[in-house]
Design a protein around this motif. Structure first.
Motif, PDB file in Angstrom:
ATOM      1  N   VAL A  12      17.270  54.811  39.230  1.00 47.11           N
ATOM      2  CA  VAL A  12      17.045  53.669  38.341  1.00 47.11           C
ATOM      3  C   VAL A  12      18.277  52.768  38.407  1.00 47.11           C
ATOM      4  O   VAL A  12      19.416  53.245  38.345  1.00 47.11           O
ATOM      5  CB  VAL A  12      16.799  54.119  36.888  1.00 47.11           C
ATOM      6  N   VAL A  13      18.044  51.453  38.536  1.00 48.34           N
ATOM      7  CA  VAL A  13      19.136  50.478  38.594  1.00 48.34           C
ATOM      8  C   VAL A  13      18.808  49.321  37.664  1.00 48.34           C
ATOM      9  O   VAL A  13      17.691  48.791  37.674  1.00 48.34           O
ATOM     10  CB  VAL A  13      19.345  49.931  40.026  1.00 48.34           C
ATOM     11  N   VAL A  14      19.784  48.934  36.855  1.00 54.78           N
ATOM     12  CA  VAL A  14      19.666  47.744  36.011  1.00 54.78           C
ATOM     13  C   VAL A  14      20.499  46.652  36.669  1.00 54.78           C
ATOM     14  O   VAL A  14      21.671  46.854  36.976  1.00 54.78           O
ATOM     15  CB  VAL A  14      20.159  48.016  34.580  1.00 54.78           C
ATOM     16  N   THR A  15      19.898  45.486  36.897  1.00 52.11           N
ATOM     17  CA  THR A  15      20.562  44.443  37.668  1.00 52.11           C
ATOM     18  C   THR A  15      20.284  43.081  37.054  1.00 52.11           C
ATOM     19  O   THR A  15      19.737  42.959  35.950  1.00 52.11           O
ATOM     20  CB  THR A  15      20.120  44.504  39.149  1.00 52.11           C
ATOM     21  N   GLU A  16      20.665  42.028  37.775  1.00 54.61           N
ATOM     22  CA  GLU A  16      20.438  40.658  37.335  1.00 54.61           C
ATOM     23  C   GLU A  16      19.745  39.891  38.462  1.00 54.61           C
ATOM     24  O   GLU A  16      19.764  40.330  39.622  1.00 54.61           O
ATOM     25  CB  GLU A  16      21.751  39.990  36.943  1.00 54.61           C
ATOM     26  N   PRO A  17      19.152  38.742  38.160  1.00 52.13           N
ATOM     27  CA  PRO A  17      18.360  38.041  39.183  1.00 52.13           C
ATOM     28  C   PRO A  17      19.116  37.742  40.472  1.00 52.13           C
ATOM     29  O   PRO A  17      18.541  37.861  41.566  1.00 52.13           O
ATOM     30  CB  PRO A  17      17.948  36.756  38.462  1.00 52.13           C
ATOM     31  N   SER A  18      20.378  37.368  40.378  1.00 55.76           N
ATOM     32  CA  SER A  18      21.129  37.004  41.578  1.00 55.76           C
ATOM     33  C   SER A  18      21.422  38.194  42.484  1.00 55.76           C
ATOM     34  O   SER A  18      21.811  38.019  43.638  1.00 55.76           O
ATOM     35  CB  SER A  18      22.446  36.330  41.188  1.00 55.76           C
ATOM     36  N   GLN A  19      21.228  39.416  41.974  1.00 52.92           N
ATOM     37  CA  GLN A  19      21.559  40.626  42.733  1.00 52.92           C
ATOM     38  C   GLN A  19      20.333  41.433  43.145  1.00 52.92           C
ATOM     39  O   GLN A  19      20.429  42.339  43.973  1.00 52.92           O
ATOM     40  CB  GLN A  19      22.476  41.532  41.893  1.00 52.92           C
ATOM     41  N   ALA A  20      19.194  41.120  42.581  1.00 52.57           N
ATOM     42  CA  ALA A  20      18.007  41.963  42.756  1.00 52.57           C
ATOM     43  C   ALA A  20      17.586  42.111  44.218  1.00 52.57           C
ATOM     44  O   ALA A  20      17.118  43.181  44.638  1.00 52.57           O
ATOM     45  CB  ALA A  20      16.846  41.406  41.926  1.00 52.57           C
TER      46      ALA A  20
END
Length: 520
Positions: free
Chosen positions: A133-141
């Motif tokens: 599981v990874v929590v990320t942001e739009p610029s990194q997805a």
């Protein structure tokens, strides 16, 4: 000989009290980091940059508590439970802190992923930590798309929806002081990154550094500018401020000297911590024209004397160098707190922090483990041989791998990474000593020195130099730099060759990767 921090009853009592709090078998990280604080108090100040304007938003402990309780429920629905490891690929934003706290509530482990990483570096850390599981942001997805088997949560609409639609978790999991809170991989300065489990009890060490190393007071506007994808930014820009209940600044923009100067001025920063490269860049910039800092601290690479001299007038205070590693945090410092502060000696990284004892073992800076109650590192993840190499056979000493020396007054001096020491005709030469001279030349912006095999001398020195805009790196400048070392350090230690390069290879945290230069 072992050197300990100056005897201070107050400091010793503080260390013991913090160990009892954060090292307790009942320690609950979420309670210690957020729930016990006044919900109306500011935890972080996020700063955005819109053209020439700064926008600031205060984030309170109450907001962090409420959102992390709901996110914990959502993550549990994705299969995250006690002991699960979860990657977090985000910049300095509120969702990063909320995610860390939500994982703490579940007894899960947070794996920081630096946003400058490419997909292979991200995958190596996720596989190494067995994270799905990874929590990320739009610029990194997009970086996560090539990695099979991942469940991703993206900041923005998806993240906000999960928080809004989830009920708050009833209570947090108490993993105790020995339970893992973070899994942080080393920077890979001298080889493949290694996983470092960070237990809850490490917070006692982080709090000690905030109090005695940085001297963060109730009246300070504190800003640790380091990135939370790495140890200094995570330990002392996120965890340390949360643990002591003092806000930090989270700048949501890339580094430039101009932006840094603007934040320092407009927010009225009084206590600033950053990497040496930040101070070096500021010293070369016209944007810095006098500040009123109360405290300024540096960590990551040794400070060169020219930066120390520049800072007194430009920043309004001296910059104090501090030393530590991912494996244990900061432990030798030019401390700022009145109780343990000593006069600054340029090129010295200071004395052991309260709660630590240190010495020189086989030429290496080492921690006396039995005499260091704040020492929390127990070993690398799934790497017993690499762990064993870090300790003496009797496990008394932790070996940093960095060479150095200590003077009669207990001041420690860094020389080099153990495998960076250059031995030329029997002389041991630390690259830092030569770099400290070369960087004083007005045409030099950045520099690294390495050893090159030589049939006659064993090794000779070579320098890799980045010059200022408009400067031509030619034979004449090479001769100037060689002479500068001869006259400013030692005649035998001048670089036989000077390579003029556009940039130096560095880890994302800013450490020079000399092993790459040695291969060239």
């Amino acid at each position: 000989m072992t050197q300990t921090a100056p005897a201070q009853h107050g400091a010793d009592a503080d260390v013991q009290a913090w160990l009892e709090i954060f090292g307790s078998p009942e320690a609950d990280a979420a309670t210690l980091l957020v729930d016990r604080h006044d919900p109306d108090s500011v935890a972080f100040v996020t700063v955005g940059v819109d053209g020439d304007e700064l926008t600031t938003t205060n984030v309170t402990y109450g907001e962090l508590a409420a959102q992390s309780r709901r996110l914990a429920t959502a993550l549990a629905g994705l299969g995250v439970e006690r002991g699960s490891r979860v990657g977090v690929l985000m910049g300095k934003r509120t969702e990063l802190v909320v995610t860390l706290l939500a994982l703490a509530r579940l007894g899960a482990v947070y794996i920081p992923l630096f946003t400058a990483f490419a997909t292979p570096a991200i995958e190596m850390r996720l596989r190494g930590g067995d994270a799905t599981v990874v929590v990320t942001e739009p610029s990194q997805a997009a970086k996560l798309e090539p990695i099979d088997g991942l469940t991703t949560v993206v900041a923005g609409e998806q993240f906000d929806s999960l928080v809004a639609q989830s009920d708050p978790i009833d209570r947090s999991v108490a993993v105790g002081g020995d339970g893992a809170l973070i899994l942080l991989f080393t920077s890979g300065t001298t080889g493949a990154p290694k996983g470092v489990p960070v237990p809850v009890k490490a917070l006692a060490s982080f709090v000690t550094y905030m109090r005695y190393g940085l001297d963060v007071s109730a009246d300070d506007v504190f800003w640790n500018a380091a990135d939370p994808g790495w140890a200094y930014g995570l330990y002392y820009g996120i965890l340390g401020p949360l643990a002591i209940g003092r806000p930090n600044v989270l700048l949501q923009a890339g580094f430039t000297p101009e932006t840094t100067a603007k934040v320092l001025t407009e927010l009225g920063v009084t206590n600033f911590a950053a990497a040496p490269t930040v101070y070096r860049s500021l010293s070369k910039s016209s944007a810095v024209d006098g500040f009123g800092l109360r405290r300024a601290s540096s960590a990551g690479e040794p400070l060169t004397p020219d930066v120390i001299d520049w800072a007194k007038q430009a920043l309004g205070t001296e910059v104090r160098d501090h030393y530590g590693q991912t494996e244990h945090g900061m432990f030798i410092n030019n401390h700022w707190a009145d109780e343990v502060r000593r006069p600054l000696i340029p090129s010295s990284m200071g004395q052991p922090m309260p709660g630590f004892a240190a010495g020189i073992v086989d030429g290496q800076i080492a921690i006396d483990v039995p005499a260091s109650p704040l020492m929390w590192f127990a070993g690398y993840l799934d790497a017993p041989e690499k762990t064993a190499a870090r300790f003496t056979e009797d496990r008394r000493w932790y070996l940093t791998g960095d060479t150095g020396r200590v003077d009669d007054d207990g001041n420690f001096y860094f020389s080099a990474r153990d495998d960076d020491v250059i031995i030329m005709a029997g002389y041991r030469i630390g690259p830092f000593d030569v770099e400290s001279v070369l960087i004083t030349h007005p045409s030099v912006v950045d520099v690294a020195v390495v050893g090159r095999p030589d049939d006659l001398r064993g090794e000779v020195l070579e320098a890799f130099v980045v010059v200022a805009d408009g400067v031509v790196g030619d034979d004449a400048l090479e001769a100037e730099l060689q002479q500068l070392v001869k006259t400013g350090f030692a005649a035998h230690a001048y670089p036989r060759t000077v390579h003029f390069v556009d940039a130096l290879p560095k880890t994302p945290s800013g450490k020079i990767q000399r092993f790459i230069l040695r291969r060239q």
